[in-house]
Write a protein that holds these residues in place. Structure first.
Motif, PDB file in Angstrom:
ATOM      1  N   GLY A 140       0.804  -1.273   0.119  1.00 22.09           N
ATOM      2  CA  GLY A 140       0.029   0.046  -0.063  1.00 22.09           C
ATOM      3  C   GLY A 140       0.845   1.288  -0.192  1.00 22.09           C
ATOM      4  N   ASP A 141       0.209   2.307   0.171  1.00 24.48           N
ATOM      5  CA  ASP A 141       0.834   3.671   0.341  1.00 24.48           C
ATOM      6  C   ASP A 141       1.620   4.136   1.185  1.00 24.48           C
ATOM      7  N   PHE A 142       1.421   3.296   2.430  1.00 23.76           N
ATOM      8  CA  PHE A 142       2.187   3.512   3.771  1.00 23.76           C
ATOM      9  C   PHE A 142       3.030   2.292   4.264  1.00 23.76           C
ATOM     10  N   LEU A 143       4.038   2.481   4.728  1.00 23.27           N
ATOM     11  CA  LEU A 143       4.901   1.427   5.434  1.00 23.27           C
ATOM     12  C   LEU A 143       4.710   1.417   6.844  1.00 23.27           C
ATOM     13  N   PRO A 144       4.814   0.344   7.622  1.00 20.42           N
ATOM     14  CA  PRO A 144       4.719   0.526   9.147  1.00 20.42           C
ATOM     15  C   PRO A 144       5.961   1.207   9.695  1.00 20.42           C
ATOM     16  N   GLU A 145       5.861   2.010  10.557  1.00 20.79           N
ATOM     17  CA  GLU A 145       6.943   2.822  11.188  1.00 20.79           C
ATOM     18  C   GLU A 145       7.573   1.793  12.183  1.00 20.79           C
ATOM     19  N   ASP A 146       7.074   0.728  12.719  1.00 18.11           N
ATOM     20  CA  ASP A 146       7.858   0.067  13.597  1.00 18.11           C
ATOM     21  C   ASP A 146       7.256  -1.757  12.965  1.00 18.11           C
ATOM     22  N   ARG A 147       8.263  -2.610  13.142  1.00 17.47           N
ATOM     23  CA  ARG A 147       7.713  -3.982  12.807  1.00 17.47           C
ATOM     24  C   ARG A 147       8.670  -4.888  13.560  1.00 17.47           C
ATOM     25  N   VAL A 148       8.000  -6.215  13.955  1.00 18.42           N
ATOM     26  CA  VAL A 148       8.830  -7.019  14.705  1.00 18.42           C
ATOM     27  C   VAL A 148       8.235  -8.297  13.653  1.00 18.42           C
ATOM     28  N   LEU A 149       9.276  -9.031  13.067  1.00 20.11           N
ATOM     29  CA  LEU A 149       9.031 -10.357  12.612  1.00 20.11           C
ATOM     30  C   LEU A 149       9.676 -11.422  13.099  1.00 20.11           C
ATOM     31  N   ASN A 150       9.222 -12.623  13.438  1.00 24.86           N
ATOM     32  CA  ASN A 150       9.935 -13.607  13.869  1.00 24.86           C
ATOM     33  C   ASN A 150       9.119 -15.031  13.420  1.00 24.86           C
ATOM     34  N   ASP A 151       9.696 -16.102  13.804  1.00 31.61           N
ATOM     35  CA  ASP A 151       9.000 -17.389  13.721  1.00 31.61           C
ATOM     36  C   ASP A 151       7.907 -17.363  14.320  1.00 31.61           C
ATOM     37  N   GLU A 152       7.205 -16.781  15.261  1.00 29.04           N
ATOM     38  CA  GLU A 152       5.853 -16.967  16.004  1.00 29.04           C
ATOM     39  C   GLU A 152       5.189 -16.137  15.423  1.00 29.04           C
ATOM     40  N   GLY A 153       5.416 -14.871  14.638  1.00 29.78           N
ATOM     41  CA  GLY A 153       4.396 -13.961  13.804  1.00 29.78           C
ATOM     42  C   GLY A 153       5.002 -12.741  13.749  1.00 29.78           C
ATOM     43  N   PHE A 154       3.976 -11.784  13.768  1.00 30.67           N
ATOM     44  CA  PHE A 154       4.487 -10.403  13.291  1.00 30.67           C
ATOM     45  C   PHE A 154       3.782  -9.270  14.344  1.00 30.67           C
ATOM     46  N   GLU A 155       4.364  -8.203  14.527  1.00 34.69           N
ATOM     47  CA  GLU A 155       3.732  -7.069  15.089  1.00 34.69           C
ATOM     48  C   GLU A 155       4.213  -5.743  14.300  1.00 34.69           C
ATOM     49  N   SER A 156       3.146  -4.942  13.962  1.00 35.40           N
ATOM     50  CA  SER A 156       3.460  -3.884  13.018  1.00 35.40           C
ATOM     51  C   SER A 156       2.613  -2.715  13.380  1.00 35.40           C
ATOM     52  N   THR A 157       3.166  -1.331  13.349  1.00 30.94           N
ATOM     53  CA  THR A 157       2.213  -0.180  13.655  1.00 30.94           C
ATOM     54  C   THR A 157       2.619   0.947  12.440  1.00 30.94           C
ATOM     55  N   TRP A 158       1.481   1.444  12.295  1.00 32.40           N
ATOM     56  CA  TRP A 158       1.545   2.771  11.136  1.00 32.40           C
ATOM     57  C   TRP A 158       0.947   3.771  12.045  1.00 32.40           C
ATOM     58  N   LYS A 159       1.297   4.879  11.392  1.00 32.90           N
ATOM     59  CA  LYS A 159       0.662   6.252  11.919  1.00 32.90           C
ATOM     60  C   LYS A 159       0.578   7.241  10.635  1.00 32.90           C
ATOM     61  N   VAL A 160      -0.620   7.595  10.279  1.00 33.96           N
ATOM     62  CA  VAL A 160      -0.609   8.297   9.160  1.00 33.96           C
ATOM     63  C   VAL A 160      -1.305   9.617   9.518  1.00 33.96           C
ATOM     64  N   LEU A 161      -0.844  10.644   8.782  1.00 36.05           N
ATOM     65  CA  LEU A 161      -1.545  11.973   9.125  1.00 36.05           C
ATOM     66  C   LEU A 161      -2.436  12.497   8.042  1.00 36.05           C
ATOM     67  N   HIS A 162      -3.351  13.351   8.235  1.00 36.67           N
ATOM     68  CA  HIS A 162      -4.417  14.035   7.186  1.00 36.67           C
ATOM     69  C   HIS A 162      -3.658  14.345   5.893  1.00 36.67           C
ATOM     70  N   PHE A 163      -2.429  15.052   6.223  1.00 40.55           N
ATOM     71  CA  PHE A 163      -1.939  15.582   4.622  1.00 40.55           C
ATOM     72  C   PHE A 163      -1.066  14.659   4.156  1.00 40.55           C
ATOM     73  N   ASN A 164      -0.821  13.387   4.506  1.00 38.23           N
ATOM     74  CA  ASN A 164      -0.249  12.479   4.015  1.00 38.23           C
ATOM     75  C   ASN A 164      -1.088  11.884   2.781  1.00 38.23           C
ATOM     76  N   ARG A 165      -2.429  12.257   2.850  1.00 36.11           N
ATOM     77  CA  ARG A 165      -3.314  11.340   1.903  1.00 36.11           C
ATOM     78  C   ARG A 165      -4.019  12.472   1.089  1.00 36.11           C
ATOM     79  N   PRO A 166      -4.462  12.060  -0.021  1.00 34.32           N
ATOM     80  CA  PRO A 166      -5.075  12.913  -1.244  1.00 34.32           C
ATOM     81  C   PRO A 166      -6.606  13.469  -1.145  1.00 34.32           C
ATOM     82  N   PHE A 167      -6.997  13.507  -0.037  1.00 35.21           N
ATOM     83  CA  PHE A 167      -8.554  13.829   0.278  1.00 35.21           C
ATOM     84  C   PHE A 167      -8.685  14.548   1.604  1.00 35.21           C
ATOM     85  N   GLY A 168      -9.742  15.308   1.830  1.00 36.14           N
ATOM     86  CA  GLY A 168      -9.879  16.068   2.792  1.00 36.14           C
ATOM     87  C   GLY A 168     -10.814  15.279   4.002  1.00 36.14           C
TER      88      GLY A 168
END
Length: 443
Positions: free
Chosen positions: A249-277
């Motif tokens: 997609g248009d945004f990649l996670p700010e933090d990610r943890v990947l291992n054999d047990e699974g994953f954890e990921s976090t995103w933060k997107v502000l309104h001026f990062n996207r093309p609509f109001g």
């Protein structure tokens, strides 16, 4: 006497054909080109098996639930708009019903995706069950930005909407609340914006204009999960048991943890990062263009790797024939073109064996078994050509090096061109060094 002379000329011509190095090389090259025909048929077979996999995936996901994209919650407020029109020379005021849409100031989503593999025949399809915790704050309904007054709004007909791309994935009634008051869900379809999902009718207090939607949604899907950043500030935290997700997609996670047990990921997107109001009247923009999330596809696609391997078929055939020809030259053992053809057929049949075994055991193990079987077969056959164990062992080692070289190229995708170029340069250098003392005009 004349008959003996003619016979002698014919015998000399046959002897020249059997001993001519140039002619032998031309025949070997012609055989290598002919082997591209069955190799092309094998490539078609791999494509057909890959198409069958895609058909199976579509069949399974159509029954389970397709990839999911969640859009919302967002608020729809119906209101009366007034405009002046001319009718028969007189000015009249016409009242129209319109809908104003408002996006949340804060959107916070936490999700847990538990993936599993469904089996259909020899194929596996990745699906998931997800638990989503949603919280959306509408702290400022900016009516003035749309030139709407509070008196125009039908506050008792407000609706909160959550778009879900495949409604079959909703397994239970969503538990959503407006300021801690439970809401009843209903399905909706918006043909104008091509959105469908759940709507939650609500009667809003026009004085407060501060609303919070919170709750949980249980969702089923397959392969991919995405959301759209509707909030002025959108936060997404996803976790799951799939060890190697692909973020998209248009945004990649700010933090990610990947291992054999699974994953954890976090995103933060502000309104001026996207093309609509934040506010719209009657129509909504194409939210899907700004979606982001992850894919839970199978980490190893045996068909894709088999196709990449088959593209090196002509290289393996040429190098193997070259090694066989050089050993024929040094050992003075004459190898018939039919024997080259049989060796070529074994090299081509290798790819059919590879694809058949990879469907059962995975690509890496299938490559090991197929390579071992093919090299073993050619080693056994070369013993009847050279008679000597040392020569047979050298030819076997050369073939093993070829297949190991191709395996490294397939696995190291980022460095495939570099490794391949260096390997071919080394092979050419060794060939030039080994053949430097051959008298090509002797025969």
């Amino acid at each position: 006497m004349e008959k003996e002379t003619n016979l002698s000329i014919l015998e000399k011509f046959q002897d020249w054909i059997s001993r001519s190095t140039s002619l032998k090389l031309l025949v070997i090259g012609f055989i290598a080109l002919l082997l591209l025909i069955p190799q092309a048929l094998i490539t078609d077979l791999i494509d057909e098996r890959q198409t069958r996999l895609q058909e199976t995936e579509n069949e399974v996901t159509n029954k389970w639930s397709r990839a999911q994209t969640v859009i919302g919650p967002y608020l729809a407020l119906p209101y009366h708009a007034y405009r002046e029109v001319l009718s028969n020379g007189e000015s009249k005021v016409v009242k129209e019903l319109k809908t104003a849409y408002f996006l949340p100031d804060l959107l916070d989503i936490k999700g847990d995706l538990q993936a599993e593999s469904l089996h259909r025949g020899i194929f596996n399809v990745v699906v998931y069950r997800g638990d989503l915790d949603l919280k959306a704050d509408f702290s400022s309904i900016a009516l003035e930005k749309l030139d709407i007054t509070a008196e125009q709004v039908l506050w008792d007909q407000a609706t909160f909407l959550i778009s879900v791309s495949d409604l079959r994935g909703i397994g239970e009634n969503p538990d959503l609340k407006l300021n801690n008051v439970s809401l009843v869900s209903e399905p909706f379809t918006d043909t104008q914006s091509n959105l469908r999902g759940l709507q939650f009718p609500a009667s809003l207090d026009p004085v407060s204009k501060d609303f919070t939607i919170s709750g949980k949604i249980k969702l089923k899907g397959s392969k991919e999960f995405h959301i759209v950043p509707l909030g002025k500030t959108t936060s997404l935290k996803l976790s799951g048991n799939w060890p190697n997700p692909s973020f998209q997609g248009d945004f990649l996670p700010e933090d990610r943890v990947l291992n054999d047990e699974g994953f954890e990921s976090t995103w933060k997107v502000l309104h001026f990062n996207r093309p609509f109001g934040q506010e719209f009247i009657n129509t909504l923009p194409n939210f899907l263009e700004s979606s982001f999330g992850l894919s839970l596809k199978m980490p190893v696609d045996q068909y894709q790797q088999s196709i990449r391997t088959s593209k090196y078929a002509i290289l393996i055939i040429v190098l193997s024939f070259l090694a066989l020809f050089l050993m024929e030259t040094f050992t003075k053992r004459r190898i018939h073109p039919l024997q080259y053809t049989l060796v070529g057929f074994a090299l081509v049949l290798y790819y059919t064996l590879l694809i058949a075994l990879s469907e059962q055991f995975g690509f890496s193990l299938a490559y090991l078994i197929s390579s071992f079987a093919t090299v073993g077969l050619l080693a056994f056959y070369s013993k009847s050509l050279f008679y000597q164990f040392k020569t047979t062992a050298i030819f076997t080692g050369i073939l093993s090096a070829f297949y190991l070289f191709i395996f490294v190229i397939i696995k190291q995708q980022d460095y495939a061109l570099l490794i391949g170029s260096i390997g071919l340069f080394v092979a050419l250098a060794l060939t030039m060094f080994i053949s430097r003392k051959i008298d090509w005009y002797k025969k």
